[in-house]
Motif scaffolding. Structure first.
Motif, PDB file in Angstrom:
ATOM      1  N   ILE A  29       0.843  -1.201   0.000  1.00 47.12           N
ATOM      2  CA  ILE A  29       0.000   0.000   0.000  1.00 47.12           C
ATOM      3  C   ILE A  29       0.873   1.244   0.000  1.00 47.12           C
ATOM      4  CG2 ILE A  29      -1.689   1.320   1.345  1.00 47.12           C
ATOM      5  CD1 ILE A  29      -2.715  -1.413   2.379  1.00 47.12           C
ATOM      6  N   LYS A  30       1.955   1.213   0.754  1.00 47.99           N
ATOM      7  CA  LYS A  30       2.891   2.341   0.781  1.00 47.99           C
ATOM      8  C   LYS A  30       3.437   2.629  -0.615  1.00 47.99           C
ATOM      9  CE  LYS A  30       7.272   3.856   2.832  1.00 47.99           C
ATOM     10  NZ  LYS A  30       8.382   3.480   3.765  1.00 47.99           N
ATOM     11  N   LYS A  31       3.774   1.575  -1.336  1.00 52.59           N
ATOM     12  CA  LYS A  31       4.301   1.716  -2.701  1.00 52.59           C
ATOM     13  C   LYS A  31       3.265   2.357  -3.616  1.00 52.59           C
ATOM     14  CE  LYS A  31       6.298  -1.014  -6.479  1.00 52.59           C
ATOM     15  NZ  LYS A  31       6.638  -2.404  -6.934  1.00 52.59           N
ATOM     16  N   ASN A  32       2.011   1.916  -3.505  1.00 47.80           N
ATOM     17  CA  ASN A  32       0.946   2.489  -4.323  1.00 47.80           C
ATOM     18  C   ASN A  32       0.718   3.955  -3.986  1.00 47.80           C
ATOM     19  OD1 ASN A  32       0.430   0.108  -5.721  1.00 47.80           O
ATOM     20  ND2 ASN A  32      -1.120  -0.585  -4.279  1.00 47.80           N
ATOM     21  N   CYS A  33       0.737   4.279  -2.697  1.00 43.27           N
ATOM     22  CA  CYS A  33       0.561   5.673  -2.272  1.00 43.27           C
ATOM     23  C   CYS A  33       1.666   6.562  -2.837  1.00 43.27           C
ATOM     24  CB  CYS A  33       0.547   5.762  -0.745  1.00 43.27           C
ATOM     25  SG  CYS A  33      -0.974   5.182   0.022  1.00 43.27           S
TER      26      CYS A  33
END
Length: 279
Positions: free
Chosen positions: A52-56
């Motif tokens: 999720i961090k990567k997508n954000c």
């Protein structure tokens, strides 16, 4: 058999979302900000949070991650602080939580509840009111709509009755005028239910438990399963056998999960817009 490729659906959502985010940034000079809470040491949960961090980061969305171990009061206080922090527009809590902490989910501000898991969010969904919807449930409908699969008047079977997939997706299907049957571990003659369905959504968390012989040749299968077996990701449906029989099916990986990731990002943006009264 036609494969319902989630990557195409996800790419469309991503493209639209990037345009929307650019408009928001130009309009407000601010960006959405997500905080993810994890209680305990589960490695899979931590890995999911990193995804999720990567997508954000790709969208330019702010991201914080807070892991709390064996401190229930600290977990409660951290949730309350996130609610009160105007710089945090979205809150996500990794599940499952210990049973004695599940009630803390109700502390989440419904406007920041990007997973749509509070009773406020689910109640509004049931009543057909505007709310944030559980991302996986909405991803199922996104796939069906993208491939222009008619739902009105169709017989849909939902296998699994969780609050984050089975129950909400059954409501979404009903809102599209499908006739919905909820199936679960206590269902009698499950095979009959499956064979007489136009659309089957499987979300029970058991690898390849649904076999081709249980399905109809005319059925459309949405496989929500994400089961890691010996390092390999498998769905709840035996894809190899089912793909040779059914009309349409989502693959695992590359199906519902891929779309869910983008719907979650969209929910972060929706949450930000609600808090800032942006239409």
């Amino acid at each position: 058999m036609k494969k319902l490729d989630g990557k195409k659906v996800a790419q469309k959502i991503k493209n639209n979302l990037k345009l929307e985010l650019n408009e928001i940034k130009n309009q407000t000079n601010k960006t959405p900000h997500l905080i993810v809470f994890q209680y305990g040491k589960d490695k899979a949960s931590k890995k999911y949070a990193q995804r999720i961090k990567k997508n954000c980061k790709e969208f330019g969305i702010g991201f914080d991650y807070k892991q709390i171990i064996a401190e229930p009061n600290k977990f409660k206080l951290s949730l309350e602080k996130a609610n009160e922090n105007d710089n945090i527009s979205s809150i996500m809590v990794q599940q499952p939580l210990p049973k004695n902490l599940e009630h803390y989910l109700e502390l989440i501000n419904p406007q920041k509840d990007i997973e749509g898991i509070t009773s406020n969010s689910l109640g509004k969904l049931l009543l057909g009111l505007d709310t944030l919807i559980p991302a996986t449930a909405e991803a199922c409908l996104e796939i069906l709509n993208y491939y222009q699969i008619k739902l009105s008047g169709k017989r849909a079977v939902v296998l699994g009755r969780s609050n984050i997939v089975g129950k909400p997706v059954s409501i979404l299907l009903q809102q599209e005028n499908a006739t919905v049957t909820m199936c679960h571990s206590k269902t009698n003659n499950l095979e009959w239910e499956l064979k007489n369905a136009d659309i089957v959504i499987v979300a029970i968390g058991q690898a390849e438990i649904i076999k081709a012989e249980m399905l109809s040749e005319n059925s459309i299968i949405i496989d929500v399963g994400t089961n890691f077996i010996n390092g390999k990701l498998l769905g709840d449906v035996d894809f190899k056998s089912a793909a040779n029989k059914v009309k349409m099916i989502t693959p695992v990986p590359g199906g519902v999960g891929t779309v869910t990731n983008q719907v979650l990002m969209r929910n972060i943006v929706k949450s930000f817009k609600k808090l800032n009264n942006i239409k």
